[in-house]
Structure formats: C-alpha cells, structure tokens
Design a protein around this motif. Structure first.
Motif, PDB file in Angstrom:
ATOM      1  N   CYS A 112       4.229   6.816   5.282  1.00 24.49           N
ATOM      2  CA  CYS A 112       3.531   6.328   6.484  1.00 24.49           C
ATOM      3  C   CYS A 112       4.394   5.306   7.218  1.00 24.49           C
ATOM      4  O   CYS A 112       5.056   4.464   6.591  1.00 24.49           O
ATOM      5  N   THR A 113       4.343   5.357   8.544  1.00 27.86           N
ATOM      6  CA  THR A 113       5.173   4.457   9.352  1.00 27.86           C
ATOM      7  C   THR A 113       4.352   3.524  10.236  1.00 27.86           C
ATOM      8  O   THR A 113       4.929   2.745  10.993  1.00 27.86           O
ATOM      9  N   SER A 114       3.023   3.609  10.158  1.00 29.89           N
ATOM     10  CA  SER A 114       2.182   2.735  10.976  1.00 29.89           C
ATOM     11  C   SER A 114       0.911   2.376  10.227  1.00 29.89           C
ATOM     12  O   SER A 114       0.506   3.073   9.284  1.00 29.89           O
ATOM     13  N   SER A 115       0.248   1.316  10.675  1.00 30.28           N
ATOM     14  CA  SER A 115      -1.007   0.892  10.047  1.00 30.28           C
ATOM     15  C   SER A 115      -2.093   1.936  10.239  1.00 30.28           C
ATOM     16  O   SER A 115      -2.944   2.130   9.368  1.00 30.28           O
ATOM     17  N   ASP A 116      -2.088   2.616  11.394  1.00 30.27           N
ATOM     18  CA  ASP A 116      -3.094   3.659  11.632  1.00 30.27           C
ATOM     19  C   ASP A 116      -2.928   4.799  10.623  1.00 30.27           C
ATOM     20  O   ASP A 116      -3.921   5.329  10.105  1.00 30.27           O
ATOM     21  N   GLU A 117      -1.710   5.173  10.328  1.00 30.30           N
ATOM     22  CA  GLU A 117      -1.476   6.226   9.337  1.00 30.30           C
ATOM     23  C   GLU A 117      -1.926   5.772   7.952  1.00 30.30           C
ATOM     24  O   GLU A 117      -2.462   6.562   7.173  1.00 30.30           O
ATOM     25  N   LEU A 118      -1.717   4.498   7.658  1.00 33.67           N
ATOM     26  CA  LEU A 118      -2.148   3.973   6.358  1.00 33.67           C
ATOM     27  C   LEU A 118      -3.653   4.073   6.202  1.00 33.67           C
ATOM     28  O   LEU A 118      -4.171   4.392   5.127  1.00 33.67           O
ATOM     29  N   LYS A 119      -4.398   3.780   7.254  1.00 31.10           N
ATOM     30  CA  LYS A 119      -5.856   3.867   7.181  1.00 31.10           C
ATOM     31  C   LYS A 119      -6.305   5.307   6.919  1.00 31.10           C
ATOM     32  O   LYS A 119      -7.272   5.555   6.210  1.00 31.10           O
ATOM     33  N   GLN A 120      -5.548   6.242   7.484  1.00 28.94           N
ATOM     34  CA  GLN A 120      -5.919   7.657   7.344  1.00 28.94           C
ATOM     35  C   GLN A 120      -5.541   8.235   5.991  1.00 28.94           C
ATOM     36  O   GLN A 120      -6.212   9.126   5.471  1.00 28.94           O
ATOM     37  N   HIS A 121      -4.470   7.699   5.372  1.00 25.72           N
ATOM     38  CA  HIS A 121      -3.939   8.304   4.144  1.00 25.72           C
ATOM     39  C   HIS A 121      -4.006   7.360   2.944  1.00 25.72           C
ATOM     40  O   HIS A 121      -3.258   7.517   1.988  1.00 25.72           O
ATOM     41  N   GLY A 122      -4.901   6.402   2.989  1.00 24.71           N
ATOM     42  CA  GLY A 122      -5.010   5.471   1.865  1.00 24.71           C
ATOM     43  C   GLY A 122      -6.157   5.777   0.926  1.00 24.71           C
ATOM     44  O   GLY A 122      -6.485   4.976   0.047  1.00 24.71           O
ATOM     45  N   ALA A 123      -6.802   6.950   1.074  1.00 27.78           N
ATOM     46  CA  ALA A 123      -7.971   7.266   0.247  1.00 27.78           C
ATOM     47  C   ALA A 123      -7.590   7.827  -1.119  1.00 27.78           C
ATOM     48  O   ALA A 123      -8.350   7.735  -2.066  1.00 27.78           O
ATOM     49  N   PHE A 124      -6.418   8.437  -1.233  1.00 32.20           N
ATOM     50  CA  PHE A 124      -5.921   8.999  -2.485  1.00 32.20           C
ATOM     51  C   PHE A 124      -6.812  10.086  -3.068  1.00 32.20           C
ATOM     52  O   PHE A 124      -6.900  10.247  -4.277  1.00 32.20           O
ATOM     53  N   SER A 125      -7.467  10.824  -2.217  1.00 37.07           N
ATOM     54  CA  SER A 125      -8.205  11.987  -2.709  1.00 37.07           C
ATOM     55  C   SER A 125      -7.251  13.176  -2.758  1.00 37.07           C
ATOM     56  O   SER A 125      -6.251  13.223  -2.037  1.00 37.07           O
ATOM     57  N   LEU A 155       6.082  -1.965   5.867  1.00 35.80           N
ATOM     58  CA  LEU A 155       4.645  -1.946   5.572  1.00 35.80           C
ATOM     59  C   LEU A 155       4.367  -2.163   4.087  1.00 35.80           C
ATOM     60  O   LEU A 155       3.268  -1.886   3.613  1.00 35.80           O
ATOM     61  N   PHE A 156       5.346  -2.683   3.359  1.00 33.37           N
ATOM     62  CA  PHE A 156       5.218  -2.806   1.900  1.00 33.37           C
ATOM     63  C   PHE A 156       3.984  -3.614   1.482  1.00 33.37           C
ATOM     64  O   PHE A 156       3.238  -3.170   0.584  1.00 33.37           O
ATOM     65  N   PRO A 157       3.684  -4.794   2.060  1.00 36.49           N
ATOM     66  CA  PRO A 157       2.493  -5.551   1.621  1.00 36.49           C
ATOM     67  C   PRO A 157       1.201  -4.747   1.778  1.00 36.49           C
ATOM     68  O   PRO A 157       0.340  -4.770   0.884  1.00 36.49           O
ATOM     69  N   GLN A 158       1.076  -4.026   2.881  1.00 35.17           N
ATOM     70  CA  GLN A 158      -0.135  -3.239   3.091  1.00 35.17           C
ATOM     71  C   GLN A 158      -0.207  -2.067   2.115  1.00 35.17           C
ATOM     72  O   GLN A 158      -1.279  -1.753   1.587  1.00 35.17           O
ATOM     73  N   LYS A 159       0.924  -1.417   1.899  1.00 31.17           N
ATOM     74  CA  LYS A 159       0.940  -0.284   0.974  1.00 31.17           C
ATOM     75  C   LYS A 159       0.639  -0.749  -0.449  1.00 31.17           C
ATOM     76  O   LYS A 159      -0.109  -0.094  -1.185  1.00 31.17           O
ATOM     77  N   ARG A 160       1.222  -1.876  -0.836  1.00 31.39           N
ATOM     78  CA  ARG A 160       0.960  -2.385  -2.185  1.00 31.39           C
ATOM     79  C   ARG A 160      -0.509  -2.729  -2.350  1.00 31.39           C
ATOM     80  O   ARG A 160      -1.109  -2.467  -3.403  1.00 31.39           O
ATOM     81  N   TYR A 161      -1.121  -3.317  -1.325  1.00 26.39           N
ATOM     82  CA  TYR A 161      -2.545  -3.669  -1.399  1.00 26.39           C
ATOM     83  C   TYR A 161      -3.399  -2.413  -1.589  1.00 26.39           C
ATOM     84  O   TYR A 161      -4.314  -2.387  -2.422  1.00 26.39           O
ATOM     85  N   LEU A 162      -3.107  -1.368  -0.793  1.00 23.08           N
ATOM     86  CA  LEU A 162      -3.869  -0.128  -0.930  1.00 23.08           C
ATOM     87  C   LEU A 162      -3.689   0.490  -2.315  1.00 23.08           C
ATOM     88  O   LEU A 162      -4.644   1.006  -2.910  1.00 23.08           O
ATOM     89  N   LEU A 163      -2.479   0.432  -2.830  1.00 29.27           N
ATOM     90  CA  LEU A 163      -2.223   0.975  -4.169  1.00 29.27           C
ATOM     91  C   LEU A 163      -3.017   0.215  -5.227  1.00 29.27           C
ATOM     92  O   LEU A 163      -3.580   0.815  -6.152  1.00 29.27           O
ATOM     93  N   GLN A 164      -3.067  -1.113  -5.103  1.00 25.53           N
ATOM     94  CA  GLN A 164      -3.798  -1.916  -6.084  1.00 25.53           C
ATOM     95  C   GLN A 164      -5.282  -1.590  -6.081  1.00 25.53           C
ATOM     96  O   GLN A 164      -5.941  -1.698  -7.119  1.00 25.53           O
ATOM     97  N   GLN A 165      -5.811  -1.188  -4.918  1.00 32.64           N
ATOM     98  CA  GLN A 165      -7.225  -0.812  -4.847  1.00 32.64           C
ATOM     99  C   GLN A 165      -7.518   0.428  -5.689  1.00 32.64           C
ATOM    100  O   GLN A 165      -8.667   0.671  -6.060  1.00 32.64           O
TER     101      GLN A 165
END
Length: 532
Positions: free
Chosen positions: A422-435, A382-392
């Motif tokens: 995170c091991t799935s895209s659904d988990e990424l959506k839930q934990h990509g807010a960084f609050s 999931l590296f491309p998706q994780k990197r994108y979320l981090l860049q945001q």
C-alpha cells in the motif's frame, strides 16, 4: 573419589617399562588418577602399536575421543582400554541381539508380542521391531516396567533435582546423555550394560539406515542437503550441543550424589566434545517423549523402543506411560501380520525434524512445512500505520508463514503482502482487514504483490543443486547410500511444497503473467516487502 581405581600389575615387558616406571614414582602412596591415566595411556600405546586391529572403531556411545591435549589423549586411551573388551565381544562371534526380549522378561517384563528382526534396507541389515505373531488393532504388544526405563527421575533419584538442573542449565537429553556415558565407562558393572551395547550396535541409525545429520562426515550436510533449511538447523543444533557441553561440569558439582559412584574425572575432562556430540545424537535417536507425566519422566529410553521401533507420522499408536501398572505400553492401532514392522506415532514433527532427530524421512508426513518470512522495512513512509494495523491482528512487521503440501496458500499471506504494498492511507483503510477475501489492489500493484511472492519461491527453488527428477533417481538407485536416499527424499518434499505454492500463485488472476515476469528480470530489492 577414586577408590575403585586399582593399582595395575605391570609385567616386565620392554613396551610397558615406562608405564611401570610411572607407577613406581610414588612408592609409598596410592597412585593418583593422573598417574593411573598415565600408566594406562602408555600401556594403551603399546597395545595399539602391537595389535591395532583388535580395537575396532565403533560408533555411538563407544566412539573414541580425539583431542590435541596430552591430558585428553591419556583419557582417550584409557577409555579405549575400558571399552576394548566390549568392542571385542561385539565383533567376535555372535551376531544375535544384545537386548533380547527373553533377557528383559527375566528382569520382570511381561512377554511381548514383538521381537527384533534384522531386515535388509539401504544396502545393510537394520534391526527392526516386528510383530512376533499376527496382531489385531487394540492389542497391547509391549509392556516395559518402569524399573527397566531410563528417565531423569531414575538418573537423579530426586525429582526436584531433576527439574532444577533442566530448568536453566541443561536439557533433559544432555543429562540423560551424560548419565549414559558414565554408565558406559562402568562396563559390565552397569545395570544398563546390555542396553548400552545395543545402542552401540544401532549407532543411532533410524529405520532407513541413516544417522542424524549431526553425525554425518564434514561437508556431507552442505553437499547432500544444499538449499535446504536443514543445513542451518544442523549448525544451530551443533552450537546448542556445544553450549550444553560447556555446562556439563555444573551438573557434576550440583548433583554430587549422582556421580559419587563414578571414579572418573569431571565431564569435560573425561569426554571430548566430539564424543559427547556422538552420544547425544545416539540418545536423541532413541528417546521417547512420554505424555501426561512429570517433567522428570518426560524423556525416556525404552528397551525395544526407538530406534528399533519404527516411527510413523500417520500411526495412531503411541508409547504411553500407565500410572496404575507403572509401565510404558504400546497398543497397536491396526492389524499386523507376523514379521511385519510395528509402527508408533512420532508426534506432529515435520520431516526436517525427523531427519535431524532420528535420521528418517516419512514421505506420507502431513506435518511438512516450509517457512517463508515477510518483512516490511522501517524505511517505509507508512511504516508506523502499517505496524499499528498489524498489531491489531497479532502480527508484526516481520512475519513468518507456513507453506504445506496439498494446502492453499496461508490465508493471511496475500493480505499481508497487499498491506506492505500500500502506498497511501486510503489504501491502508481498504486493505487492513486481513480477511482471506480481502480486495485486490489496483492491477499494477496487485501484479507487484504476486511477483513479490513468486520471486521468493523461485529463488528458494534455485538454491537447490539438484532437480526433482535427479532426487527421484537417487531414491530408487540401489547403489545410493542411506544418507543420500534420506537427503533426496527430504529435498524432493521441500521442492514439492515450494513448487506447489508457486503453482497456486500462477492460478490466481494475473498469476501466470506474474510468474513469467519474475523469470525475465533480476529481482534484487525492487519490492517494498522482503520475502525470503
């Protein structure tokens, strides 16, 4: 270029006959620089053989150079001879301060409310700037006119040249160091003669009696600071100094007007890397960072300033440049009794930098930090998706976080680790807010996140060779030297930061179990996020 090099008078003494022969080899010509050095070298050899005790080794700007090169050895002995009268004057007779307030007043400095006093610390006498009378908060205790201050503007006499040379080639410290080294060779002819001798007396020691680790003996940094990030900081700084040393000749040629008064060879022939490093560390320990001034005045050597003036991380007093009076002033921020050391703020520097720059450690320093770095590997599915979320969130796949004493864990540290686990895209959506209050992962994954962090902290603590109790014993041991004491102070601060962070992990839900689990197995590379 070498018009001031005078033909020495050679007496008919057996030990000096070869030197005389060297000068007579060119009977109809003025001796060249190399011939002069050869003569001085042979004369120096005779003096060193006959009376070695009269040329005592001295640290700071006057340390002798060492080199296997014959030409450098000639320069070394010549330099020893040039400084021999200085060394003798410093070791025979008066122990008074070479840079007294009375001598500065005779050069236009207003009468200060401070003086230099020898205080016994770390089994040695250390010169400290103290209050000469009772002081009240708001008193201006020191006013140094600009003509008594050494800055790049004064060195180059050309602000544009100063900025040009320090843009790409050399740091301000390196330029000031080179200038002071040539002034040292001018001896009593230098307008800074007494100030340079005072720097020699101080030998770059901070108020705790220790020098910068840049000047410690070989192996002492690795031994006394084992496990500390400062070990690599020292290595990097030494590499940087060596790189600047290689650029010294460029400054010589670019700033010919500066060096026209110095009848000596180009820098890398006149000075060894060892001597330049020693001088650099001495200047570094004495430099003042002035605020709200031009680049050419930003770094200054100020009489009665550091290392005589004690630095503090919590003081609000600063050495400031006053443009209306063209003075550097120190106004105290609290009351002092006569004889009490006066403190000035050292800037927001952690103790790792205070030790590296000034040889001191302030145990009340609120700026202490320990860096940990987390890396999400590009092999993660999931590296491309994780990197994108981090860049945001203006973050990257390799991110550093700062741990501090008496502070909570960095607010984005756990969210970052959760994202990495995170091991799935659904988990990424839930934990990509960084609050800071981001939801925890499912229990098994959350336990892995906490173990990931706890493992890093425990491994960092295991790198140290001593316990905090052993460090405490060194600090209070009257037999321990100043280097051992400052090293022990720094190590116990670093360990307290790491231990405090580990305790905070343990206090999280499931944290105690996570910490215990990391103690029972080999961590290796079992985690999806590398934390070091």
């Amino acid at each position: 270029m070498h018009q001031s090099l005078q033909r020495p008078t050679v007496k008919r003494v057996m030990t000096t006959s070869r030197a005389a022969t060297t000068l007579r080899q060119r009977p109809n010509k003025r001796p060249s620089w190399k011939h002069g050095c050869r003569a001085f070298s042979l004369l120096g050899t005779a003096i060193l053989m006959l009376a070695p005790t009269y040329l005592p080794g001295h640290e700071g700007l006057s340390l002798p150079m060492t080199s296997s090169s014959p030409n450098m050895q000639q320069h070394n002995v010549y330099f020893l001879l040039c400084r021999s009268t200085v060394c003798l004057s410093m070791h025979c007779g008066s122990t008074g301060h070479l840079l007294s307030s009375s001598s500065l007043q005779s050069q236009g400095m207003p009468e200060p409310k401070v003086k230099i006093k020898a205080m016994y610390r770390a089994n040695q006498n250390i010169d400290i700037t103290v209050a000469s009378q009772d002081l009240r908060a708001g008193d201006t205790v020191l006013r140094i006119p600009e003509h008594l201050i050494i800055t790049l503007k004064g060195v180059f006499e050309d602000e544009a040249m100063a900025e040009l040379l320090t843009t790409d080639k050399l740091s301000e410290l390196a330029c000031v160091t080179l200038y002071m080294m040539y002034e040292k060779m001018n001896g009593k002819k230098s307008r800074w003669h007494h100030y340079i001798k005072e720097l020699d007396r101080q030998r770059g020691r901070g108020q705790m009696g220790a020098k910068s680790p840049l000047l410690w003996e070989e192996g002492q940094v690795e031994s006394l600071l084992a496990g500390s990030p400062v070990v690599n900081m020292v290595k990097d700084r030494l590499k940087g100094i060596e790189k600047e040393y290689q650029e010294l000749d460029t400054v010589w040629f670019m700033a010919g007007s500066l060096f026209r008064n110095y009848p000596y060879d180009i820098p890398t022939e006149a000075f060894s890397l060892q001597l330049f490093t020693q001088a650099f560390a001495t200047v570094q320990a004495s430099i003042v960072h002035l605020q709200d001034v031009t680049l050419s005045k930003r770094f200054a050597l100020v009489p009665l300033g550091p290392p005589l003036l004690s630095y503090s991380s919590t003081s609000k007093a600063m050495l400031k440049y006053d443009s209306s009076s063209r003075e550097v002033r120190l106004t105290v921020d609290r009351d002092y009794q006569a004889g009490e050391p006066v403190f000035a703020w050292c800037g927001p520097q952690p103790n790792s930098r205070l030790l590296l720059n000034y040889g001191i450690v302030d145990e009340q320093n609120p700026n202490d930090k320990m860096t940990i770095t987390a890396t999400i590997p590009n092999t993660d599915p999931l590296f491309p998706q994780k990197r994108y979320l981090l860049q945001q969130h203006n973050m990257s796949s390799q991110q550093s976080f700062q741990l501090q004493r008496h502070h909570d864990l960095p607010p984005k540290l756990l969210p970052y680790l959760r994202l990495g686990h995170c091991t799935s895209s659904d988990e990424l959506k839930q934990h990509g807010a960084f609050s800071q209050n981001s939801a925890a992962l499912p229990p098994q994954q959350e336990a892995q996140v906490l173990q990931n962090l706890a493992s890093c902290l425990q491994q960092r603590l295991q790198r140290y060779r001593t316990s905090q109790e052993e460090d405490d014993a060194v600090v209070v041991d009257p037999r321990a030297g100043p280097r051992e004491k400052v090293a022990a102070r720094l190590l116990r601060i670093e360990k307290s930061i790491l231990s405090g962070a580990l305790e905070k992990v343990a206090n999280l839900p499931g944290g105690t179990e996570a910490v215990q689990a990391t103690c029972q197995k080999d961590q290796g590379s079992i985690f999806p996020v590398k934390v070091v």
